[in-house]
Design an enzyme around this catalytic site. Sequence first.
Site, PDB file in Angstrom:
ATOM      1  N   PRO A 224      -1.341   3.471   3.358  1.00  0.00           N
ATOM      2  CG  PRO A 224      -1.010   1.302   2.759  1.00  0.00           C
ATOM      3  CD  PRO A 224      -0.294   2.450   3.264  1.00  0.00           C
ATOM      4  CD  GLU A 225      -5.706   6.861   5.949  1.00  0.00           C
ATOM      5  OE1 GLU A 225      -7.092   7.190   5.941  1.00  0.00           O
ATOM      6  OE2 GLU A 225      -4.978   7.586   6.527  1.00  0.00           O
TER       7      GLU A 225
ATOM      8  CG  HIS B 193      12.420  -4.378   2.520  1.00  0.00           C
ATOM      9  ND1 HIS B 193      12.909  -4.994   3.703  1.00  0.00           N
ATOM     10  CD2 HIS B 193      13.067  -3.407   2.683  1.00  0.00           C
ATOM     11  CE1 HIS B 193      13.862  -4.536   4.216  1.00  0.00           C
ATOM     12  NE2 HIS B 193      13.902  -3.129   3.441  1.00  0.00           N
TER      13      HIS B 193
ATOM     14  NE  ARG C 100       7.313   0.669  10.095  1.00  0.00           N
ATOM     15  CZ  ARG C 100       6.931   1.554  10.540  1.00  0.00           C
ATOM     16  NH1 ARG C 100       6.663   2.734   9.651  1.00  0.00           N
ATOM     17  NH2 ARG C 100       6.096   1.457  11.613  1.00  0.00           N
TER      18      ARG C 100
ATOM     19  NE  ARG D  69     -19.627   1.152  19.143  1.00  0.00           N
ATOM     20  CZ  ARG D  69     -18.959  -0.017  19.151  1.00  0.00           C
ATOM     21  NH1 ARG D  69     -17.815  -0.357  19.619  1.00  0.00           N
ATOM     22  NH2 ARG D  69     -19.588  -1.222  18.388  1.00  0.00           N
TER      23      ARG D  69
END
Length: 276
Positions: A2-3, A99, A118, A157
């Site tokens: 998921p983004e 889970h 996870r 950067r």
Amino acid sequence: MPELPEVETVANGVNGRIRGEVIESVWLSRYREPFKTSPKAMAEALTGTRIERVHRVGKHIVFDLYRPGNPPSSLQWIVHLGMTGRLLVSAAGVPVPQHTHAILHLSSGRELRFVDARRFGRLRLHRPAESQEEFQGPGREPLTIPVTDFAVLFRRRRTSIKAALLNQSLLHGVGNIYADESLFRAGIRPTRMAARLSRERLARLHSSLQSVLREAIRLGGSSVSDYVDADGAAGFFQLEHRVYMRTGEPCLVCQTPIRRTVIGGRGTHYCPLCQS
DNA sequence: AATGAAACCTGACAGC
DNA sequence: TGCTGTCAGGTTTCAT
């Protein structure tokens, strides 16, 4: 995984289904990893609140909650899906999947369930009263940041543009798929040092990133691995991927085989001819 | 301060 | 068939 587009799809889906409902009781698993706020404090705080709105900030799903009383108060429940997290709205009788780490019993009789194999996902509380402000997330919003501010983020950067795109304290919401896809559409090699990109190329990246994110939201996100929305339905943007997980396959523009390298520990996919 | 590598996790898959 | 090893990557932590 998921983004931003997947998180937005889930948040909008959950919002449409359960906005206005009251959380009547809460069950939380005994694992410690998912809880950045202690389970006891979280269950107590959530119980009895009404869900005013569910929305996305970066990769976080934010629940705006209202507690009636004298005086009334407000707080926010923050859900991060990590790699494999799911938020599902289910009827009470539906078997609880393996889970499952949180079940919110709602006034309609349905349940909101957080499931995460996870355990990279995280749940926490945010109290606007204590922090003076609503949950903001670590960085800037990719969909609304002006192009001039976008360019400033990458100034000086000395890391790769790919690593900089993944840095959530700069932009939040961009993950591995949309970093690779936006760099391909902008014609920029992922290994290029961020600080050395021209203003023009950064403007092109800004535009590519926003259009790829908007298109992915429109298609309900990318279903790779095991991502599904609040109804358990898959998205369709994976059909639009031009480089992600296409190693060795021909570039859709120039037929050159897509190449794979590793940047910041992440698989990175690009066309050696189209991206310079 | 910024950067990169390692750690946290389980399921899927390849190879034998 | 079943075992072992590898890989996936969002975030945090640690070392440089």
